[in-house]
Design an enzyme around this catalytic site. Sequence first.
Site, PDB file in Angstrom:
ATOM      1  N   LEU A   1       0.836  -1.199   0.000  1.00  0.00           N
ATOM      2  CA  LEU A   1       0.000   0.000   0.000  1.00  0.00           C
ATOM      3  C   LEU A   1       0.874   1.254   0.000  1.00  0.00           C
ATOM      4  CD1 LEU A   1      -3.048   0.867   0.293  1.00  0.00           C
ATOM      5  CD2 LEU A   1      -2.634   0.973   2.751  1.00  0.00           C
TER       6      LEU A   1
ATOM      7  N   SER B   1       3.629  -6.634   2.376  1.00  0.00           N
ATOM      8  CA  SER B   1       2.475  -5.949   2.949  1.00  0.00           C
ATOM      9  C   SER B   1       1.210  -6.298   2.157  1.00  0.00           C
ATOM     10  CB  SER B   1       2.770  -4.442   2.969  1.00  0.00           C
ATOM     11  OG  SER B   1       1.874  -3.782   3.803  1.00  0.00           O
ATOM     12  N   GLN B   2       0.441  -5.288   1.735  1.00  0.00           N
ATOM     13  CA  GLN B   2      -0.776  -5.570   0.967  1.00  0.00           C
ATOM     14  C   GLN B   2      -0.478  -6.467  -0.240  1.00  0.00           C
ATOM     15  OE1 GLN B   2      -3.911  -2.414   0.100  1.00  0.00           O
ATOM     16  NE2 GLN B   2      -2.941  -2.554  -1.906  1.00  0.00           N
TER      17      GLN B   2
ATOM     18  N   ASP C   1       6.424  -4.217  14.211  1.00  0.00           N
ATOM     19  CA  ASP C   1       5.993  -3.779  12.884  1.00  0.00           C
ATOM     20  C   ASP C   1       5.305  -2.403  12.914  1.00  0.00           C
ATOM     21  OD1 ASP C   1       5.266  -4.999   9.968  1.00  0.00           O
ATOM     22  OD2 ASP C   1       3.622  -3.781  10.725  1.00  0.00           O
TER      23      ASP C   1
ATOM     24  N   HIS D   1       7.554  -1.517  10.077  1.00  0.00           N
ATOM     25  CA  HIS D   1       6.898  -1.989   8.851  1.00  0.00           C
ATOM     26  C   HIS D   1       7.649  -1.615   7.570  1.00  0.00           C
ATOM     27  CE1 HIS D   1       3.728  -3.782   6.563  1.00  0.00           C
ATOM     28  NE2 HIS D   1       3.563  -2.674   5.860  1.00  0.00           N
TER      29      HIS D   1
END
Length: 301
Positions: A44, A110-111, A227, A282
Amino acid sequence: MKGNLWKILSRREHRETQLLWSLLGICFLSSVLGYKPVVIVHGLFDSSADFVNLLRFINQSHPGTNVSVIDLFDRTASLEPLWKQVEGFKEAIYPIMQNAAEGVHFICYSQGGLICRGILSTLPDHNVHSFISLSSPQAGQYGDTVYLKYLFPTFVKANLYHLCYTAVGQKISICNYWNDPHHRDMYVNSSDYLALLNSERPNPNATVWKNNFLRIKKLILIGGPDDGVITPWQSSQFGFYDDNETVIDMKNQEMFLRDSFGLKTLYARGDLALCSLAGVEHVMWHSNETVYKTCIEKWLI
Ligand SMILES: *[C@@H]1O[C@H](CO)[C@@H](O)[C@H](O)[C@H]1NC(C)=O
Ligand SMILES: *[C@@H]1O[C@H](CO)[C@@H](O)[C@H](O)[C@H]1NC(C)=O
Ligand SMILES: *[C@@H]1O[C@H](CO)[C@@H](O)[C@H](O)[C@H]1NC(C)=O
Ligand SMILES: *[C@@H]1O[C@H](CO)[C@@H](O)[C@H](O)[C@H]1NC(C)=O
Ligand SMILES: *[C@@H]1O[C@H](CO)[C@@H](O)[C@H](O)[C@H]1NC(C)=O
Ligand SMILES: *[C@@H]1O[C@H](CO)[C@@H](O)[C@H](O)[C@H]1NC(C)=O
């Protein structure tokens, strides 16, 4: 005496010749086979430009690897609905698979880890060996993060379900995997992406998707407690909140116990690896060399 010496010498020569041949064989094999190509799918709000460090790590440890960072749905376009992104990424990645007789590896951040699952579930002839999920909200997301504040300034996690679990909400990527543990029914009924992929809502494609997904050789789930974005962080390894916001780990999740999309099969096959590291924020997962050395490098052969 002379005869014996000759025998010993020729035996040694024979051994050396054998050694030479096997060395040549190894060189030949590695030059023909090489390392499998690697495909990277971003997350994202980021883009292919965020992976320069990861590219450097791969080039150093596995020189010659053909790495493709797919440059699609960058930045705000990453908010597009996930099925749409799956179609777009699939179109870009399929030719790479077809060019790779020995298969490819996925690193999905991630996404992007959810997008990759969509691809793996709906592509019947994929040839992905290692699917490396790098801090992806695999069991969903439920947390007040900077991303949430930026996207939906008038919402907090407790009321976002009002928006996310509507037809309009499902047109935004993050709502596709928003998983409010206090409104599970609504999630199961309304999530057009994650609840389907996890087979939490029955769907006619579930068996086909599961078989497609299970073509992968290894699933590597990377995440950690510092994260700061994936919430709960255990979602990166299929753990999630119950309705008391207590984290239930993967092996006690219903989707694992029912083997609804193949997770338990992978585990039973010995092809599921978890890699947890503390001290990684993250946005650092792809740029931290310790993460690469500990959790990624060995799966890229
Ligand atoms: C890979 O490393 C080699 C040797 O250090 C360097 O010459 C080359 O430019 C690097 N390639 C990439 C894509 O970073
Ligand atoms: C790397 O892979 C891409 C996609 O399959 C291909 O177009 C390209 O030619 C490859 N590059 C090299 C140097 O093999
Ligand atoms: C979910 O769907 C079922 C079946 O259509 C329905 O009975 C139930 O009321 C729905 N629940 C919510 C919270 O929308
Ligand atoms: C099942 O797969 C077909 C063909 O890919 C697709 O048209 C259909 O929308 C899928 N069903 C669901 C519930 O996603
Ligand atoms: C939730 O927490 C309360 C109080 O700690 C407890 O009584 C209840 O059994 C818990 N519910 C679940 C589903 O764990
Ligand atoms: C890199 O990862 C290591 C191992 O988890 C961690 O201790 C360190 O804090 C990380 N460094 C950065 C800059 O993320």
